[in-house]
Scaffold this motif. Structure first.
Motif, PDB file in Angstrom:
ATOM      1  N   SER A 271      17.831 -10.165  20.567  1.00 35.32           N
ATOM      2  CA  SER A 271      18.534 -10.583  21.701  1.00 35.32           C
ATOM      3  C   SER A 271      20.010 -10.925  21.168  1.00 35.32           C
ATOM      4  O   SER A 271      20.113 -11.629  20.221  1.00 35.32           O
ATOM      5  CB  SER A 271      17.943 -11.741  22.364  1.00 35.32           C
ATOM      6  N   LYS A 272      21.099 -10.339  21.649  1.00 31.89           N
ATOM      7  CA  LYS A 272      22.105 -10.552  21.350  1.00 31.89           C
ATOM      8  C   LYS A 272      22.817 -11.683  21.601  1.00 31.89           C
ATOM      9  O   LYS A 272      23.556 -12.631  21.190  1.00 31.89           O
ATOM     10  CB  LYS A 272      23.313  -9.395  22.101  1.00 31.89           C
ATOM     11  N   GLU A 273      22.237 -12.184  22.982  1.00 31.20           N
ATOM     12  CA  GLU A 273      22.481 -13.704  23.573  1.00 31.20           C
ATOM     13  C   GLU A 273      21.955 -14.665  22.463  1.00 31.20           C
ATOM     14  O   GLU A 273      22.675 -15.770  22.258  1.00 31.20           O
ATOM     15  CB  GLU A 273      21.903 -13.471  25.020  1.00 31.20           C
TER      16      GLU A 273
ATOM     17  N   GLN B 271      23.445 -13.646  12.674  1.00 29.86           N
ATOM     18  CA  GLN B 271      23.414 -12.345  12.619  1.00 29.86           C
ATOM     19  C   GLN B 271      22.107 -11.599  12.860  1.00 29.86           C
ATOM     20  O   GLN B 271      20.964 -12.277  12.383  1.00 29.86           O
ATOM     21  CB  GLN B 271      23.983 -11.688  11.546  1.00 29.86           C
TER      22      GLN B 271
ATOM     23  N   ALA C 228      21.391 -14.223  19.477  1.00 28.28           N
ATOM     24  CA  ALA C 228      22.144 -14.623  18.333  1.00 28.28           C
ATOM     25  C   ALA C 228      23.410 -15.076  18.375  1.00 28.28           C
ATOM     26  O   ALA C 228      23.948 -15.925  17.594  1.00 28.28           O
ATOM     27  CB  ALA C 228      22.501 -12.954  17.904  1.00 28.28           C
TER      28      ALA C 228
ATOM     29  N   LYS D 241      19.730  -8.111  13.726  1.00 24.77           N
ATOM     30  CA  LYS D 241      19.680  -6.763  14.049  1.00 24.77           C
ATOM     31  C   LYS D 241      18.445  -6.051  13.712  1.00 24.77           C
ATOM     32  O   LYS D 241      17.751  -6.677  13.000  1.00 24.77           O
ATOM     33  CB  LYS D 241      20.802  -5.884  13.446  1.00 24.77           C
TER      34      LYS D 241
END
Length: 306
Positions: free
Chosen positions: A238-240, A248, A242, A250
């Motif tokens: 989840s980018k949120e 970071q 992170a 990925k």
């Protein structure tokens, strides 16, 4: 030659045991007589879930990891000759589930005499994926704290060893029956995910290797220090989350890397790395091997013997 061929995506039941012409090497390629081909979770997932998305063109012979003997060489090949024992990771469906396979000379390395054909077939994908994840992408340094989820699997077990060799403090999660084996590989701390909550036992981790996904991945953000890293092999993080936890995160994929594989083979030859082979199937039982991969927690690599 005999080979396992996929002509339709969707189910491992679509695999066929067929007779095919022996392929011929082109420029820069080798014809390999396959001694062992490894069965990987990715093989099944491509068949059942995302074959088209992975760019696989049908019909195709499965298998991306092998050990074998050079039968013939194409024009311009250097460093290999007929009779050489080799091994490698060929990338998605390089045709290893067969008696013969054509490979790029850049995807394989010479197998050290001290490394068995079984070990040489079982090591490349796990070692190359683990090293890429924790060393290249994860940037693991001596003295850092790493958490490895799914440490009993092939990639997880290799990551434990590579992380320890890099001088890291290693916490491994897996089911309790694997504790002795994973500690023997170098884990400093073992957490049985079936009876313990890792979020209450770990804090300020520098790096998390996620080979599990789902809730395990979501909960892993909690245990990372600010500026920490999460590398997943199974689903995009989840980018949120992170951003929320200031880390970071990925997802990465493995792939061929002959330079690193040569180092791995040397480490295996010297006994500094170990892999476990759980069972060897005959080539015609490839469906059974893939079903075993799908249905159970493996304690070692599954191989096919043509």
């Amino acid at each position: 030659m005999k080979a396992i061929v996929l002509e339709q995506f969707g189910s491992i039941d679509n695999l066929q045991f067929k007779e095919l012409p022996v392929p011929q090497p082109q420029a820069g390629e080798l014809l390999i007589k396959v001694v062992f081909a490894a069965v990987n979770p990715y093989d099944r997932k491509v068949v059942e879930v995302f074959g088209k998305e992975a760019g696989v063109q049908l019909p195709v012979v499965l298998g991306s990891e092998l050990s074998g003997i050079v039968e013939a060489t194409g024009e311009g090949v250097t460093g290999f000759k007929p009779g050489d024992a080799v091994c490698g990771n060929l990338g998605t469906f390089g045709g290893c589930y067969a008696e013969y396979a054509v490979v790029k000379q850049t995807d394989v390395v010479v197998k050290p005499a001290a490394v068995s054909f079984e070990t040489a077939a079982a090591a490349p994908v796990a070692a190359l994926t683990a090293s890429k994840a924790i060393l290249d992408e994860g940037g693991l340094k001596a003295g850092e704290k790493i958490v490895i989820h799914g440490a009993s699997g092939g990639i997880g077990a290799m990551a434990v060893q590579l992380a320890k060799a890099a001088g890291a403090h290693v916490t491994a999660t897996a089911s309790g029956k694997n504790e002795a084996r994973i500690k023997a590989l170098g884990a400093d701390v073992f957490i049985d995910y079936t009876t313990q909550d890792f979020t209450t036992l770990i804090k300020d981790a520098d790096l998390v290797l996620d080979t599990v996904g789902g809730k395990t991945q979501e909960d892993s953000f909690i245990i990372l220090k600010k500026g920490g890293r999460l590398i997943s092999l199974v689903q995009p993080p989840s980018k949120e989350k992170a951003a929320q936890y200031e880390v970071q995160a990925k997802m990465i994929f493995g792939g061929p890397n002959a330079g690193r594989l040569e180092k791995v083979m040397q480490q295996l030859a010297e006994g500094r790395l170990k892999v476990t082979v759980e069972k060897v199937y005959v080539l015609s039982d490839a469906k059974e091997a893939l079903l075993a991969m799908k249905n159970g927690h493996r304690t070692g690599k599954l191989l096919l013997n043509p």
